[in-house]
Design an enzyme around this catalytic site. Structure first.
Site, PDB file in Angstrom:
ATOM      1  N   GLN A  67       0.826  -1.215   0.000  1.00 36.43           N
ATOM      2  CA  GLN A  67       0.000   0.000   0.000  1.00 36.43           C
ATOM      3  C   GLN A  67       0.864   1.270   0.000  1.00 36.43           C
ATOM      4  O   GLN A  67       0.638   2.185  -0.777  1.00 36.43           O
ATOM      5  CB  GLN A  67      -0.930   0.008   1.229  1.00 36.43           C
ATOM      6  CG  GLN A  67      -1.985   1.109   1.159  1.00 36.43           C
ATOM      7  CD  GLN A  67      -2.647   1.403   2.501  1.00 36.43           C
ATOM      8  OE1 GLN A  67      -2.202   0.961   3.556  1.00 36.43           O
ATOM      9  NE2 GLN A  67      -3.733   2.158   2.462  1.00 36.43           N
ATOM     10  N   ASP A  72      13.944 -10.873  -1.054  1.00 33.38           N
ATOM     11  CA  ASP A  72      13.358 -11.273   0.223  1.00 33.38           C
ATOM     12  C   ASP A  72      14.238 -10.695   1.329  1.00 33.38           C
ATOM     13  O   ASP A  72      15.373 -11.143   1.523  1.00 33.38           O
ATOM     14  CB  ASP A  72      13.299 -12.809   0.298  1.00 33.38           C
ATOM     15  CG  ASP A  72      12.630 -13.283   1.585  1.00 33.38           C
ATOM     16  OD1 ASP A  72      12.291 -12.427   2.435  1.00 33.38           O
ATOM     17  OD2 ASP A  72      12.452 -14.511   1.730  1.00 33.38           O
ATOM     18  N   TYR A 100       1.702  -7.220  16.660  1.00 36.52           N
ATOM     19  CA  TYR A 100       2.167  -6.167  15.733  1.00 36.52           C
ATOM     20  C   TYR A 100       2.660  -4.954  16.525  1.00 36.52           C
ATOM     21  O   TYR A 100       3.747  -4.430  16.271  1.00 36.52           O
ATOM     22  CB  TYR A 100       0.997  -5.794  14.825  1.00 36.52           C
ATOM     23  CG  TYR A 100       1.242  -4.645  13.871  1.00 36.52           C
ATOM     24  CD1 TYR A 100       2.126  -4.751  12.813  1.00 36.52           C
ATOM     25  CD2 TYR A 100       0.524  -3.452  14.012  1.00 36.52           C
ATOM     26  CE1 TYR A 100       2.314  -3.693  11.926  1.00 36.52           C
ATOM     27  CE2 TYR A 100       0.699  -2.400  13.126  1.00 36.52           C
ATOM     28  CZ  TYR A 100       1.592  -2.524  12.085  1.00 36.52           C
ATOM     29  OH  TYR A 100       1.766  -1.477  11.210  1.00 36.52           O
TER      30      TYR A 100
END
Ligand code: AKB
Length: 320
Positions: free
Chosen positions: A12, A52, A143
């Site tokens: 995003q 990665d 988180y």
């Protein structure tokens, strides 16, 4: 000459920040990377590569080979998804940051790092209204715990190794280019998509739960400005509070009604409503505004104007 690495360029924030940075530093100097496919405007107009960030050897080779001078590390497992797989989310969020910090420490050419924190660092014991920059912080989500630990590590590397690491505690980010995935504030984007697609939306957050938000355009301006500010002006080496305004699902639904008069919203709160309950209603970002001389441009009305129009255009393109 800056050479910039973006980790998480397909997400995003990354999909918009990459374009913003390319317009400043030149397409060829901004290296977009991700473990996912990137949108065509990112892949076709400048370097894009599979990378990665968990693979520390590949990361350091990439940084040295491409003479990278700045790193934006945007990849993370967001709050809702992290609750489903807590240990994996901890592993990804923490180890990816540690890999970036180590590379920045080891490679002299890397001069600056940006890493986003989040309002998730706050918990129920923080004052909910105008949550201050410095406060009691007892996050209850994996988180939030990983973001708070990350902030401490950033400050540690700043103090111990003199690394220039800059960070913002983003609130919910509203945007139309790339949809978010797995966050507690995702409702503020989903609501516009469903309003345009179906004329109705079932919200996983209660009608009156107020949350801090920021439009992506304002978030990108703030991020670029933070990274361009002279280091001597920065007084915060953990992460700055930042916000646009605060809204509830009920208020967004009312505003959407200006464009879609029959729009119907219903509520089915799930576990993400409990996460939202532990987060601030509003944020005091006066320190950031003073240090950086920034303020947001978009309020709810302006966001609804842009979101409804852009989501309509996007859906029309998909169906044609
Ligand atoms: C989430 O909801 O997890 C994120 C955030 C506020 O950091 N959007």
């Amino acid at each position: 000459m800056e050479r910039i690495l973006i980790v998480g360029a397909s997400g995003q924030i990354g999909s918009e920040l990459t374009l913003g940075l390319r317009s400043i530093y030149g397409n060829e100097n901004v290296y977009a990377t991700d473990v996912k496919e990137a949108p065509p405007d990112i892949k076709d107009k400048g370097p894009f590569q599979f990378l990665d960030v968990m693979d520390d050897k590949h990361l350091i080779h990439f940084v040295i080979r491409n003479k990278i001078t700045q790193i934006y590390h945007l990849a993370a497992v967001l709050s809702g998804n992290a609750e489903k797989l807590p240990t994996q989310a901890w592993h990804i969020n923490m180890n990816s940051l540690m890999n970036i910090l180590e590379v920045a420490k080891l490679v002299d050419e890397v001069k600056k790092v940006f890493w986003p924190s989040s309002i998730a660092v706050f918990g129920k014991s923080t004052p909910r209204k105008n949550s201050p920059q410095l406060s009691v912080m007892e996050p209850s989500t994996v988180y939030g715990i990983s973001k708070l630990a990350g902030e401490r590590w950033c400050e540690y590397y700043h103090k111990r190794y003199d690394l220039d690491i800059r960070s913002l505690r983003y609130p919910g980010l509203i945007s139309f280019k790339t949809e978010p995935g797995g966050g507690t504030t995702d409702w503020a984007v989903e609501i516009y998509y469903d309003a345009v697609k179906k004329g109705s939306y079932t919200c996983f957050i209660e009608a009156g739960r107020t949350m801090p938000m920021l439009f992506m355009h304002d978030a990108i301006q703030a991020t670029v400005k933070l990274m361009e500010t002279d280091r001597s002006k920065l007084t915060c080496h953990t992460s700055y509070n930042i916000t646009g305004f605060s809204i509830s699902p009920g208020q967004v639904a009312d505003d959407i009604g200006r464009y879609i008069p029959g729009f119907k919203i219903s509520y089915k709160p799930d576990f993400r409503n409990s996460i939202a309950e532990s987060w601030p209603h509003s944020i005091d970002d006066s320190l950031f505004r003073a240090d950086i001389d920034w303020k947001p441009v978009f309020d709810l009305k302006k966001i609804t104007d842009v979101m409804v129009e852009e989501v309509r255009k996007k859906l029309l393109k998909i169906t044609n």
